[in-house]
Design a protein around this motif. Structure first.
Motif, PDB file in Angstrom:
ATOM      1  N   VAL A  57       0.842  -1.194   0.000  1.00  0.00           N
ATOM      2  CA  VAL A  57       0.000   0.000   0.000  1.00  0.00           C
ATOM      3  C   VAL A  57       0.876   1.241   0.000  1.00  0.00           C
ATOM      4  N   LYS A  58       0.255   2.383  -0.264  1.00  0.00           N
ATOM      5  CA  LYS A  58       0.970   3.647  -0.248  1.00  0.00           C
ATOM      6  C   LYS A  58       0.631   4.403   1.022  1.00  0.00           C
ATOM      7  N   LEU A  81      -1.036  -9.612   5.934  1.00  0.00           N
ATOM      8  CA  LEU A  81      -2.481  -9.707   6.125  1.00  0.00           C
ATOM      9  C   LEU A  81      -2.838 -10.139   7.542  1.00  0.00           C
ATOM     10  N   ASN A  82      -2.039 -11.022   8.127  1.00  0.00           N
ATOM     11  CA  ASN A  82      -2.344 -11.510   9.474  1.00  0.00           C
ATOM     12  C   ASN A  82      -2.184 -10.434  10.536  1.00  0.00           C
ATOM     13  N   ASP A  83      -1.499  -9.323  10.174  1.00  0.00           N
ATOM     14  CA  ASP A  83      -1.338  -8.234  11.131  1.00  0.00           C
ATOM     15  C   ASP A  83      -2.538  -7.290  11.133  1.00  0.00           C
ATOM     16  N   ILE A  84      -3.372  -7.372  10.100  1.00  0.00           N
ATOM     17  CA  ILE A  84      -4.506  -6.463   9.979  1.00  0.00           C
ATOM     18  C   ILE A  84      -5.660  -6.941  10.856  1.00  0.00           C
ATOM     19  N   CYS A  85      -6.204  -6.028  11.659  1.00  0.00           N
ATOM     20  CA  CYS A  85      -7.380  -6.350  12.468  1.00  0.00           C
ATOM     21  C   CYS A  85      -8.658  -5.882  11.758  1.00  0.00           C
ATOM     22  N   TYR A  86      -8.656  -4.626  11.325  1.00  0.00           N
ATOM     23  CA  TYR A  86      -9.798  -4.161  10.533  1.00  0.00           C
ATOM     24  C   TYR A  86      -9.412  -2.934   9.724  1.00  0.00           C
ATOM     25  N   LEU A  87     -10.248  -2.601   8.730  1.00  0.00           N
ATOM     26  CA  LEU A  87     -10.059  -1.436   7.871  1.00  0.00           C
ATOM     27  C   LEU A  87     -11.213  -0.468   8.116  1.00  0.00           C
ATOM     28  N   GLU A  88     -10.903   0.808   8.101  1.00  0.00           N
ATOM     29  CA  GLU A  88     -11.918   1.834   8.329  1.00  0.00           C
ATOM     30  C   GLU A  88     -11.831   2.891   7.240  1.00  0.00           C
ATOM     31  N   ALA A  89     -12.933   3.113   6.515  1.00  0.00           N
ATOM     32  CA  ALA A  89     -12.954   4.137   5.476  1.00  0.00           C
ATOM     33  C   ALA A  89     -12.769   5.513   6.109  1.00  0.00           C
ATOM     34  N   TYR A  90     -11.972   6.360   5.418  1.00  0.00           N
ATOM     35  CA  TYR A  90     -11.687   7.698   5.928  1.00  0.00           C
ATOM     36  C   TYR A  90     -11.541   8.634   4.728  1.00  0.00           C
ATOM     37  N   ASN A 110     -10.922   9.659   1.175  1.00  0.00           N
ATOM     38  CA  ASN A 110     -10.108   9.040   0.130  1.00  0.00           C
ATOM     39  C   ASN A 110      -8.941   8.257   0.704  1.00  0.00           C
ATOM     40  N   TYR A 111      -8.998   7.980   1.985  1.00  0.00           N
ATOM     41  CA  TYR A 111      -7.974   7.197   2.675  1.00  0.00           C
ATOM     42  C   TYR A 111      -8.634   6.028   3.400  1.00  0.00           C
ATOM     43  N   VAL A 112      -7.795   5.121   3.884  1.00  0.00           N
ATOM     44  CA  VAL A 112      -8.276   4.009   4.699  1.00  0.00           C
ATOM     45  C   VAL A 112      -7.386   3.908   5.937  1.00  0.00           C
ATOM     46  N   LEU A 143      -2.385   5.113   7.947  1.00  0.00           N
ATOM     47  CA  LEU A 143      -3.305   5.834   7.076  1.00  0.00           C
ATOM     48  C   LEU A 143      -2.851   5.607   5.639  1.00  0.00           C
ATOM     49  N   VAL A 144      -3.649   4.827   4.901  1.00  0.00           N
ATOM     50  CA  VAL A 144      -3.268   4.379   3.564  1.00  0.00           C
ATOM     51  C   VAL A 144      -3.957   5.238   2.505  1.00  0.00           C
ATOM     52  N   ASN A 145      -3.192   5.591   1.478  1.00  0.00           N
ATOM     53  CA  ASN A 145      -3.723   6.379   0.362  1.00  0.00           C
ATOM     54  C   ASN A 145      -4.518   5.468  -0.569  1.00  0.00           C
ATOM     55  N   SER A 146      -5.784   5.266  -0.265  1.00  0.00           N
ATOM     56  CA  SER A 146      -6.634   4.406  -1.080  1.00  0.00           C
ATOM     57  C   SER A 146      -8.073   4.550  -0.610  1.00  0.00           C
ATOM     58  N   THR A 147      -9.016   4.223  -1.479  1.00  0.00           N
ATOM     59  CA  THR A 147     -10.398   4.103  -1.028  1.00  0.00           C
ATOM     60  C   THR A 147     -10.596   2.709  -0.458  1.00  0.00           C
ATOM     61  N   LEU A 148     -11.628   2.560   0.360  1.00  0.00           N
ATOM     62  CA  LEU A 148     -11.893   1.256   0.953  1.00  0.00           C
ATOM     63  C   LEU A 148     -12.221   0.232  -0.130  1.00  0.00           C
ATOM     64  N   LYS A 149     -13.007   0.620  -1.116  1.00  0.00           N
ATOM     65  CA  LYS A 149     -13.402  -0.299  -2.184  1.00  0.00           C
ATOM     66  C   LYS A 149     -12.196  -0.842  -2.924  1.00  0.00           C
ATOM     67  N   LYS A 150     -11.244   0.024  -3.238  1.00  0.00           N
ATOM     68  CA  LYS A 150     -10.051  -0.392  -3.969  1.00  0.00           C
ATOM     69  C   LYS A 150      -9.181  -1.307  -3.125  1.00  0.00           C
ATOM     70  N   LEU A 151      -9.045  -0.995  -1.847  1.00  0.00           N
ATOM     71  CA  LEU A 151      -8.198  -1.805  -0.970  1.00  0.00           C
ATOM     72  C   LEU A 151      -8.807  -3.183  -0.732  1.00  0.00           C
ATOM     73  N   VAL A 152     -10.123  -3.236  -0.556  1.00  0.00           N
ATOM     74  CA  VAL A 152     -10.797  -4.516  -0.328  1.00  0.00           C
ATOM     75  C   VAL A 152     -10.622  -5.442  -1.529  1.00  0.00           C
ATOM     76  N   ALA A 153     -10.585  -4.866  -2.727  1.00  0.00           N
ATOM     77  CA  ALA A 153     -10.423  -5.674  -3.935  1.00  0.00           C
ATOM     78  C   ALA A 153      -9.090  -6.414  -3.958  1.00  0.00           C
ATOM     79  N   ALA A 154      -8.115  -5.919  -3.201  1.00  0.00           N
ATOM     80  CA  ALA A 154      -6.798  -6.564  -3.159  1.00  0.00           C
ATOM     81  C   ALA A 154      -6.691  -7.617  -2.061  1.00  0.00           C
TER      82      ALA A 154
END
Length: 249
Positions: A150-151, A161-170, A172-174, A184-195
């Motif tokens: 991610v950026k 992936l095992n380190d991730i607990c949850y993602l929260e939309a923010y 244009n960031y996640v 704080l990742v430079n991405s939309t939630l929809k785009k990140l979930v697709a990966a």
């Protein structure tokens, strides 16, 4: 060094505890007593003592404090070659990002609960099993990614992936929550979930996606995560609640 147990419980991992506080040792020993596959082989009260022991001994896992006299835990990690898996246990969350950049398996905040330590030990077991898996099976596991890139601000960052607990939309960031820390990742939630692999993550709200292994409780309106965060479940997402905690995802 990892070795088969004598009671048929599988592989036993040797644990080294490094903390300058005797109380911290007692808490960790108390929780570890519930895990037959974890054997404490050494307790050190500063990083210098631990480095001297590791010069002629081996461990599979270090439970490491950060704020210690003489040499802090983070400095120790930077000078230690061929280090075992590391779970940081600290009262200070500001070292979390640097810790994950050094590829620690997990980062726990004091006081550590038995439940949170169990979650970290599950990650340790997964890594240990992956390291011991025969090469022939690796081609199958490669079909399912174990990380995403991610950026974060201006740089690319790898997140297990095992380190991730949850993602929260923010916007244009996640916000990617890693236990008690956040990126704080430079991405939309929809785009990140697709990966992300669909078998491991579930969207429960237009703003939330949870890692299934982090969900430890649920009711009709919310889910409880291993880090004690409770998230609301959106009305249109309630059908997925029946699949959580069943092992079907």
């Amino acid at each position: 060094m990892a070795h088969p147990s004598g009671n048929g419980a599988g592989t036993v991992l040797d644990v080294l505890i490094i903390d300058d506080e005797p109380l911290a040792h007692r808490v960790l020993l108390h929780h570890l007593a519930n895990h037959d596959d974890m054997r404490v082989v050494k307790q050190c009260y500063n990083a210098t003592e631990a480095l001297a022991w590791l010069a002629s001994n081996q461990a599979d896992l270090m439970l490491l404090d950060i704020n210690m006299p003489m040499l802090n835990g983070m400095a120790m990690l930077k000078v230690l070659a061929n280090r075992p898996q590391v779970v940081i246990v600290s009262a200070y969350q500001e070292y979390a990002l640097e810790g994950f950049e050094l590829d620690v398996t997990d980062y726990l905040l004091k006081p550590v609960s038995g439940e949170r330590l169990s979650m970290a030990l599950d990650k340790v077991r997964q890594r240990a099993a992956s390291d011991q898996a025969p090469a022939a099976s690796q081609t199958v596991s490669e079909l399912i990614p174990d990380h995403i890139v991610v950026k974060v601000e201006r740089e690319q960052r790898r997140i297990l992936l095992n380190d991730i607990c949850y993602l929260e939309a923010y916007g244009n960031y996640v916000k990617v929550w890693l236990g008690d820390s956040m990126l704080l990742v430079n991405s939309t939630l929809k785009k990140l979930v697709a990966a992300l692999p669909e078998s491991a993550f579930t969207q429960i709200h237009k703003s939330y996606v949870v890692h299934n292994h982090c969900v430890i409780g649920k009711d009709s309106d919310s889910v409880l995560l291993a880090n004690q965060v409770r998230l609301k479940v959106g009305k249109s997402f309630k059908p997925v609640l029946g699949q959580l905690l069943t092992g079907s995802l």
